[in-house]
Design an enzyme around this catalytic site. Sequence first.
Site, short mmCIF file in Angstrom:
data_model
loop_
_atom_site.label_atom_id
_atom_site.label_comp_id
_atom_site.label_asym_id
_atom_site.label_seq_id
_atom_site.Cartn_x
_atom_site.Cartn_y
_atom_site.Cartn_z
N ALA A 73 92.52 122.77 39.45
CA ALA A 73 92.99 122.34 37.89
C ALA A 73 92.57 121.36 37.68
O ALA A 73 93.02 120.35 38.16
CB ALA A 73 94.39 123.02 37.55
N TYR A 140 85.29 111.22 34.67
CA TYR A 140 85.61 112.37 35.44
C TYR A 140 85.59 112.00 36.92
O TYR A 140 86.29 112.21 37.84
CB TYR A 140 84.57 113.51 35.14
N LYS A 144 88.67 112.08 39.90
CA LYS A 144 88.50 112.83 41.43
C LYS A 144 88.67 111.83 42.44
O LYS A 144 89.30 112.12 43.48
CB LYS A 144 87.16 113.44 41.37
N HIS A 188 76.01 123.81 31.67
CA HIS A 188 75.30 123.90 33.12
C HIS A 188 73.85 124.62 32.98
O HIS A 188 73.80 125.68 32.22
CB HIS A 188 76.12 124.64 34.13
N1 UDP Z 1 69.87 120.22 32.56
C1 UDP Z 1 68.90 120.15 31.74
N2 UDP Z 1 69.04 121.01 30.61
C2 UDP Z 1 70.23 121.60 30.30
C3 UDP Z 1 71.43 121.31 31.28
C4 UDP Z 1 71.29 120.72 32.39
O1 UDP Z 1 67.86 119.57 31.99
O2 UDP Z 1 70.39 122.18 29.17
C5 UDP Z 1 70.07 119.27 33.84
C6 UDP Z 1 70.67 117.99 33.94
O3 UDP Z 1 70.25 116.98 33.46
C7 UDP Z 1 70.73 118.12 35.40
C8 UDP Z 1 70.73 119.31 36.03
O4 UDP Z 1 70.11 120.08 34.84
O5 UDP Z 1 69.72 117.24 35.95
C9 UDP Z 1 72.11 120.23 36.34
O6 UDP Z 1 72.87 120.13 35.26
P1 UDP Z 1 74.32 120.62 35.35
O7 UDP Z 1 74.84 120.29 33.89
O8 UDP Z 1 74.09 122.13 35.56
O9 UDP Z 1 75.04 119.97 36.26
P2 UDP Z 1 75.29 118.67 36.94
O10 UDP Z 1 74.28 118.06 37.60
O11 UDP Z 1 75.46 117.72 35.68
O12 UDP Z 1 76.75 118.86 37.51
#
Ligand code: UDP
Length: 327
Positions: A73, A140, A144, A188
Site C-alpha cells: 500500500a 516518492y 520508500k 505508464h
Molecule cells: N514514457 C513515454 N511516454 C509516455 C509514458 C512514459 O515516453 O506516455 C517513457 C518515460 O519517460 C520512461 C518510460 O517511458 O522513460 C517508462 O515510463 P513509465 O511511466 O512507464 O515508468 P517509470 O520508468 O516512470 O517508472
Amino acid sequence: MNVLVTGGAGYVGSFSVRLLERSGHGVWVYDNLSKGHRGAVAEDRLIVGDLKDRQLLEKVLRDNQIDAVMHFAALAYVGESVEHPAAYYENNVVGTLSLLEAMRAVGVGRIVFSSTCATYGEPTEAPITENEKQQPINPYGFTKLVIERALADYANAYGWGYAALRYFNAAGASAEGEIGEDHQPETHLIPIILQVALGQRQHVSVFGDDYPTPDGTCIRDYIHVDDLATAHLAALDRLDSGTEMKLNLGTGQGASVHEVIEACRRVTGHPIPTEVSERRPGDPPTLVADASLARQTLDWQPEYTDVESIVESAWRWHQSHPNGFGD
Ligand code: UDP
C-alpha cells in the site's frame, strides 16, 4: 502461513495475493481502495481500511493470527509526489509507521516490502547493483527509502526479518488475462501504448528522444508482475528472524521507449502513431537492474525475459478489459 497483504487490491499486490492463495497460504487483503480495485481480489478476503487506522490494523493482525505482512500500500506517482509531497509523506511514511507499530504491538515481525529502483535516483552505473548509492531525486523515492531505513532499524532493534524488494518497471498481465494494470490516471508506457492500439488515444507521446542512449529514448527494465509475485513469495519463505534482504528485481535487459513501441506494433498489428515531446522531469536515461543477488538469494529467475512476451500478456488484458476493472 497467514499473510496480510496491504495494497493487495493494487497492481503488484493483486498478483501476489493470487500466488499466495495458489500456494496454500491464508491471505487477507488490507486496502483503502483509493487506488486499488475491488474487482482485483475476492470479496471475502478484503478488509477495507487505511494504514493510518492502527487500531483496525492491530485487530486484523490479531484476529486472523497473521504471521507475516506483504506491504504494497502506497502512493506511487513520481510527478504527483513532486507536486503533493505532503500526501506522500503522510500515506507512505506515516502510514507505514502505523503498520509497523501495529505489527510490533501484536508481535508480528516479518515483512516483505515493496520498494523501488527510484530509491537510487540517477545511478552512475548500469546495470545497477544493490551497492549503488541510494540518492532519490523525488519525494516518492525518498518515502520508500525512509521506509527501507525504518525496516533496517526495526530489524536491528527488535530482531525482525524483512525483505525490501526494489522493483524496476512492473508490467504485463496474468496469462489468462483476468487481472492486469489499471491506474487512474494511467501514466505508464505500456498501457498508454495499448490504449492507442485500442483507439482510446490518438498517439503516444515519446518523452524525449535526445537522451544519451543508442536511439535517444529512455531505457528501462520491464519485469512481468507474475515474476515480481514469485520473488515476493520466495522472499517470504526465507524470512527468519534477523534476515535482512535488499534486492533488485528486474530482468537485467533494458528496452528503449522506441523498442517498447515496436514490440507493441508487432503484437497488436496497429501502426501506433508517435509524437516526440519534452523530456519528463526526473526521468534518468537508463535504469536496468543487476538482479543477480535476487537470483542467488531467492533461487529465482524471471520467466518473462523479453518485452514482447510481457506486452502479449498485457494486450490480452487490455483487449478483454478496455476500461480496466470498471470501478
Ligand atoms: N514514457 C513515454 N511516454 C509516455 C509514458 C512514459 O515516453 O506516455 C517513457 C518515460 O519517460 C520512461 C518510460 O517511458 O522513460 C517508462 O515510463 P513509465 O511511466 O512507464 O515508468 P517509470 O520508468 O516512470 O517508472
